[in-house]
Scaffold this motif. Structure first.
Motif, PDB file in Angstrom:
ATOM      1  N   GLU A   3       0.827  -1.211   0.000  1.00  0.00           N
ATOM      2  CA  GLU A   3       0.000   0.000   0.000  1.00  0.00           C
ATOM      3  C   GLU A   3       0.859   1.257   0.000  1.00  0.00           C
ATOM      4  O   GLU A   3       0.398   2.317  -0.393  1.00  0.00           O
ATOM      5  N   GLU A   4       2.118   1.111   0.439  1.00  0.00           N
ATOM      6  CA  GLU A   4       2.960   2.307   0.599  1.00  0.00           C
ATOM      7  C   GLU A   4       3.081   3.116  -0.695  1.00  0.00           C
ATOM      8  O   GLU A   4       3.213   4.313  -0.684  1.00  0.00           O
ATOM      9  N   SER A   5       2.973   2.423  -1.807  1.00  0.00           N
ATOM     10  CA  SER A   5       3.034   3.157  -3.065  1.00  0.00           C
ATOM     11  C   SER A   5       2.093   2.492  -4.052  1.00  0.00           C
ATOM     12  O   SER A   5       2.103   1.282  -4.217  1.00  0.00           O
ATOM     13  N   GLN A   6       1.254   3.277  -4.692  1.00  0.00           N
ATOM     14  CA  GLN A   6       0.340   2.731  -5.700  1.00  0.00           C
ATOM     15  C   GLN A   6       1.008   2.764  -7.068  1.00  0.00           C
ATOM     16  O   GLN A   6       0.391   2.547  -8.078  1.00  0.00           O
ATOM     17  N   LYS A   7       2.301   3.102  -7.068  1.00  0.00           N
ATOM     18  CA  LYS A   7       2.963   3.360  -8.336  1.00  0.00           C
ATOM     19  C   LYS A   7       3.637   2.128  -8.935  1.00  0.00           C
ATOM     20  O   LYS A   7       4.043   2.155 -10.080  1.00  0.00           O
ATOM     21  N   TRP A   8       3.777   1.066  -8.169  1.00  0.00           N
ATOM     22  CA  TRP A   8       4.565  -0.052  -8.672  1.00  0.00           C
ATOM     23  C   TRP A   8       3.938  -0.718  -9.902  1.00  0.00           C
ATOM     24  O   TRP A   8       2.728  -0.714 -10.081  1.00  0.00           O
ATOM     25  N   VAL A   9       4.815  -1.232 -10.719  1.00  0.00           N
ATOM     26  CA  VAL A   9       4.387  -1.993 -11.904  1.00  0.00           C
ATOM     27  C   VAL A   9       5.218  -3.276 -11.908  1.00  0.00           C
ATOM     28  O   VAL A   9       6.432  -3.235 -11.766  1.00  0.00           O
ATOM     29  N   LEU A  10       4.544  -4.404 -12.035  1.00  0.00           N
ATOM     30  CA  LEU A  10       5.245  -5.683 -12.095  1.00  0.00           C
ATOM     31  C   LEU A  10       5.015  -6.270 -13.485  1.00  0.00           C
ATOM     32  O   LEU A  10       3.888  -6.207 -13.982  1.00  0.00           O
ATOM     33  N   MET A  11       6.064  -6.793 -14.115  1.00  0.00           N
ATOM     34  CA  MET A  11       5.829  -7.330 -15.460  1.00  0.00           C
ATOM     35  C   MET A  11       6.627  -8.586 -15.799  1.00  0.00           C
ATOM     36  O   MET A  11       7.657  -8.866 -15.193  1.00  0.00           O
ATOM     37  N   VAL A  12       6.108  -9.308 -16.783  1.00  0.00           N
ATOM     38  CA  VAL A  12       6.758 -10.517 -17.293  1.00  0.00           C
ATOM     39  C   VAL A  12       6.702 -10.460 -18.826  1.00  0.00           C
ATOM     40  O   VAL A  12       5.685 -10.058 -19.391  1.00  0.00           O
ATOM     41  N   THR A  13       7.804 -10.867 -19.471  1.00  0.00           N
ATOM     42  CA  THR A  13       7.825 -10.935 -20.935  1.00  0.00           C
ATOM     43  C   THR A  13       8.120 -12.367 -21.363  1.00  0.00           C
ATOM     44  O   THR A  13       8.999 -13.014 -20.798  1.00  0.00           O
ATOM     45  N   ALA A  14       7.357 -12.838 -22.318  1.00  0.00           N
ATOM     46  CA  ALA A  14       7.560 -14.211 -22.802  1.00  0.00           C
ATOM     47  C   ALA A  14       7.594 -14.243 -24.320  1.00  0.00           C
ATOM     48  O   ALA A  14       7.125 -13.313 -24.983  1.00  0.00           O
ATOM     49  N   GLN A  15       8.174 -15.320 -24.821  1.00  0.00           N
ATOM     50  CA  GLN A  15       8.242 -15.519 -26.273  1.00  0.00           C
ATOM     51  C   GLN A  15       7.695 -16.908 -26.583  1.00  0.00           C
ATOM     52  O   GLN A  15       8.078 -17.882 -25.938  1.00  0.00           O
ATOM     53  N   SER A  57       1.709  -6.850 -17.706  1.00  0.00           N
ATOM     54  CA  SER A  57       2.074  -6.136 -16.492  1.00  0.00           C
ATOM     55  C   SER A  57       0.845  -5.874 -15.641  1.00  0.00           C
ATOM     56  O   SER A  57      -0.293  -5.886 -16.142  1.00  0.00           O
ATOM     57  N   VAL A  58       1.117  -5.668 -14.374  1.00  0.00           N
ATOM     58  CA  VAL A  58       0.024  -5.395 -13.430  1.00  0.00           C
ATOM     59  C   VAL A  58       0.435  -4.223 -12.551  1.00  0.00           C
ATOM     60  O   VAL A  58       1.618  -4.067 -12.228  1.00  0.00           O
ATOM     61  N   ASN A 113      -5.953  -4.851 -12.560  1.00  0.00           N
ATOM     62  CA  ASN A 113      -6.028  -4.874 -14.025  1.00  0.00           C
ATOM     63  C   ASN A 113      -4.658  -5.116 -14.636  1.00  0.00           C
ATOM     64  O   ASN A 113      -3.630  -4.826 -14.009  1.00  0.00           O
ATOM     65  N   VAL A 114      -4.675  -5.620 -15.866  1.00  0.00           N
ATOM     66  CA  VAL A 114      -3.403  -5.900 -16.534  1.00  0.00           C
ATOM     67  C   VAL A 114      -3.269  -5.103 -17.838  1.00  0.00           C
ATOM     68  O   VAL A 114      -4.272  -4.747 -18.458  1.00  0.00           O
ATOM     69  N   HIS A 115      -2.043  -4.820 -18.205  1.00  0.00           N
ATOM     70  CA  HIS A 115      -1.726  -4.272 -19.521  1.00  0.00           C
ATOM     71  C   HIS A 115      -0.940  -5.335 -20.283  1.00  0.00           C
ATOM     72  O   HIS A 115      -0.065  -5.994 -19.704  1.00  0.00           O
ATOM     73  N   ILE A 116      -1.264  -5.485 -21.562  1.00  0.00           N
ATOM     74  CA  ILE A 116      -0.642  -6.532 -22.380  1.00  0.00           C
ATOM     75  C   ILE A 116      -0.155  -5.910 -23.686  1.00  0.00           C
ATOM     76  O   ILE A 116      -0.905  -5.178 -24.339  1.00  0.00           O
ATOM     77  N   ALA A 117       1.082  -6.189 -24.047  1.00  0.00           N
ATOM     78  CA  ALA A 117       1.559  -5.739 -25.360  1.00  0.00           C
ATOM     79  C   ALA A 117       2.154  -6.935 -26.075  1.00  0.00           C
ATOM     80  O   ALA A 117       2.907  -7.724 -25.491  1.00  0.00           O
ATOM     81  N   SER A 118       1.781  -7.096 -27.346  1.00  0.00           N
ATOM     82  CA  SER A 118       2.179  -8.283 -28.073  1.00  0.00           C
ATOM     83  C   SER A 118       2.734  -7.883 -29.434  1.00  0.00           C
ATOM     84  O   SER A 118       2.262  -6.922 -30.046  1.00  0.00           O
ATOM     85  N   TYR A 119       3.746  -8.619 -29.883  1.00  0.00           N
ATOM     86  CA  TYR A 119       4.398  -8.267 -31.145  1.00  0.00           C
ATOM     87  C   TYR A 119       4.777  -9.542 -31.891  1.00  0.00           C
ATOM     88  O   TYR A 119       5.330 -10.469 -31.303  1.00  0.00           O
ATOM     89  N   GLN A 408      14.049  -6.190 -24.371  1.00  0.00           N
ATOM     90  CA  GLN A 408      13.025  -6.875 -25.168  1.00  0.00           C
ATOM     91  C   GLN A 408      11.607  -6.683 -24.633  1.00  0.00           C
ATOM     92  O   GLN A 408      10.645  -7.147 -25.219  1.00  0.00           O
ATOM     93  N   PHE A 409      11.492  -5.992 -23.474  1.00  0.00           N
ATOM     94  CA  PHE A 409      10.159  -5.759 -22.902  1.00  0.00           C
ATOM     95  C   PHE A 409       9.401  -4.780 -23.794  1.00  0.00           C
ATOM     96  O   PHE A 409       9.979  -3.817 -24.298  1.00  0.00           O
ATOM     97  N   LEU A 410       8.115  -5.025 -23.953  1.00  0.00           N
ATOM     98  CA  LEU A 410       7.322  -4.169 -24.848  1.00  0.00           C
ATOM     99  C   LEU A 410       6.605  -3.059 -24.093  1.00  0.00           C
ATOM    100  O   LEU A 410       6.025  -2.162 -24.694  1.00  0.00           O
ATOM    101  N   LEU A 411       6.601  -3.152 -22.745  1.00  0.00           N
ATOM    102  CA  LEU A 411       5.958  -2.102 -21.949  1.00  0.00           C
ATOM    103  C   LEU A 411       7.031  -1.402 -21.122  1.00  0.00           C
ATOM    104  O   LEU A 411       8.008  -2.029 -20.698  1.00  0.00           O
ATOM    105  N   ASN A 412       6.814  -0.123 -20.898  1.00  0.00           N
ATOM    106  CA  ASN A 412       7.732   0.658 -20.074  1.00  0.00           C
ATOM    107  C   ASN A 412       7.640   0.192 -18.615  1.00  0.00           C
ATOM    108  O   ASN A 412       6.542   0.181 -18.044  1.00  0.00           O
ATOM    109  N   PRO A 413       8.757  -0.215 -18.005  1.00  0.00           N
ATOM    110  CA  PRO A 413       8.711  -0.767 -16.653  1.00  0.00           C
ATOM    111  C   PRO A 413       8.202   0.226 -15.596  1.00  0.00           C
ATOM    112  O   PRO A 413       7.736  -0.177 -14.543  1.00  0.00           O
ATOM    113  N   GLU A 414       8.262   1.507 -15.888  1.00  0.00           N
ATOM    114  CA  GLU A 414       7.791   2.517 -14.920  1.00  0.00           C
ATOM    115  C   GLU A 414       6.291   2.769 -15.062  1.00  0.00           C
ATOM    116  O   GLU A 414       5.569   2.841 -14.076  1.00  0.00           O
ATOM    117  N   THR A 415       5.842   2.886 -16.324  1.00  0.00           N
ATOM    118  CA  THR A 415       4.447   3.294 -16.553  1.00  0.00           C
ATOM    119  C   THR A 415       3.528   2.141 -16.946  1.00  0.00           C
ATOM    120  O   THR A 415       2.307   2.259 -16.841  1.00  0.00           O
TER     121      THR A 415
END
Ligand code: DP6
Length: 419
Positions: A3-15, A57-58, A113-119, A408-415
């Motif tokens: 709860e200390e920060s609502q800013k975190w973003v966690l992500m995984v990239t797969a091929q 990412s979540v 919620n999740v964000h998904i980017a695919s290429y 190789q990540f398709l999403l910005n790790p910060e945003t």
């Protein structure tokens, strides 16, 4: 949740790789659950040449699920996306990222919620089973992110809900999709028959055939077939079960003659079933037929199969050569029959493993022009220039992997937004 920060973003990239069926899936017994009328077998293609990369990412900062495909935002409201997301969420477990100080409990996943980017590393418009690699990658990446401790077969049953053929992309090498018996589809999943090292002499050449025709989608096509074709019923009941056993044997024994005979016959029967549909569906065109005829004549003259062909729901040919030597000959024959348009460059006409070109002794456009006419060709003065848009040389390949290289990540790790 942290709860200390609502800013975190966690992500995984797969091929995840794409796959080509050598015993085809065509026809569903349940449209929503995507349950097939027969088993199918595929070869996974090397992800170096054909694959989907997906970053998921979540973050508590995301206000809805969103997805971008090849850089463009697409809707996730379709039933197939929703099934995959729901099934994976229900299997999510606690996640603890000590480094980032993030704790997500099983319960939290319901609200996050999740964000998904695919290429895709190959042209989506080419009709090369992009949905298979796409849904497999989506499910595999989400399972890693949400710590869903399912094995690949269980994940394959979830990917199946996105697109039937996607379930076979959860493994490398040679894969069987078992149709299953259960009404709910719990036993309709993929298993690996052999890994990609088992039969590594095989070389795969894909001819992306030029076509202006708008094709019938697999989903609509197979629905019409199930409703109208008696041949499909015969195929599913009498033909495929025996063929599956023979194909498993051929793969196990690396018996190319049987493998090629079964793959070609099955592709032809799939297209026959399409013709038996009302209204009939035509996926192959004159170029496809010319390629079949070339391979058939060559195989006959050689006395034993050198190359297998298979065609999905479109005119593109997937050719499987028994070894590199044969593949080099195949490339020579194909380049003679289907040379590029005069303004083309060789580098964008033959993609993938270009070392085959060297083996074939074709390292320039001039070399294509002076190739000898293959003996299989009736009229060597007729070359079908431009009828193949390009070729991709590849081989059997590995299954899904997680990528750790941040570049190789398709999403910005910060945003958590596309880079
Ligand atoms: C001809 O998996 O694309 O490629 O399940 O409706 O999404 P849906 O269809 P899809 O069909 C693939 C059909 C095929 C044969 C095969 O891959 O086995």
């Amino acid at each position: 949740m942290a709860e200390e920060s609502q800013k975190w973003v966690l992500m995984v990239t797969a091929q995840t790789p794409t796959n080509i069926a050598v015993i085809k899936y065509w026809g569903k017994r349940d449209e929503t659950l995507i349950l097939p009328v027969n088993d199918s077998i595929s070869v996974t293609l090397d992800p170096e040449h054909l694959c989907t990369t997906t970053t998921v990412s979540v973050s508590p900062a995301f206000d809805q699920d969103r997805m971008w495909l090849n850089g463009k935002e697409i809707s996730l409201s379709g039933g197939r996306f929703q099934s995959c997301l729901r099934e994976i969420r229900s299997r999510a477990t606690d996640v603890h990222d000590k480094e980032k100080g993030i704790k997500i409990t099983k319960k939290d996943w319901e609200k996050l919620n999740v964000h998904i980017a695919s290429y895709n590393n190959f042209p989506t418009a080419a009709g090369l089973a992009s949905s298979a690699a796409g849904f497999a990658c989506l499910v595999f990446a989400l399972a890693k992110l949400m710590n869903a401790n399912e094995d690949h077969s269980q994940l394959s049953a979830i990917a199946r809900r996105g697109s039937g053929s996607a379930c076979r992309s959860l493994y490398g090498g040679f894969v069987k999709w078992i149709m299953g018996k259960d009404e709910k589809g719990t036993d309709s999943l993929a298993v690996q028959l052999a890994d990609e090292k088992h039969w590594d002499e095989l070389v795969i050449v894909i001819a992306v055939v030029s076509s202006q025709q708008k094709e019938t989608s697999s989903t609509t096509g197979m629905r019409d077939t199930v409703e109208t074709s008696l041949l499909l019923q015969h195929r599913a009941k009498e033909v495929v079960p025996k063929r599956i056993l023979k194909m498993e044997e051929a793969i196990k024994n690396r018996d190319f003659a049987s493998f090629a005979q079964l793959a070609c016959t099955d592709s032809n029967q799939f297209h026959a079933v399409c013709l038996d549909t009302c209204p009939p569906i035509f996926y192959m065109n004159d170029t496809s037929h010319r390629i079949i005829s070339l391979v058939e004549k060559w195989n006959r003259a050689a006395g034993t199969p050198q190359v297998a062909y298979t065609f999905d729901a479109g005119p593109n040919a997937v050719l499987i050569a028994r070894n590199r030597e044969t593949a080099a000959l195949l490339v020579q024959k194909l380049l003679f029959c289907f040379p590029p348009k005069s303004d083309a460059d060789l580098n964008s006409f033959v993609l993938g493993d270009k070392s085959i070109l060297k083996d074939a002794g074709v390292e320039s456009l001039e070399a294509i022009e002076s190739l000898p006419a293959p003996p299989e060709i009736k009229d060597p003065s007729q070359r079908h220039r431009g009828d193949v848009s390009y070729f991709i040389c590849t081989r059997p390949g590995r299954g899904p992997v997680v990528l750790s290289d941040e570049s190789q990540f398709l999403l910005n790790p910060e945003t958590g937004l596309p880079k």
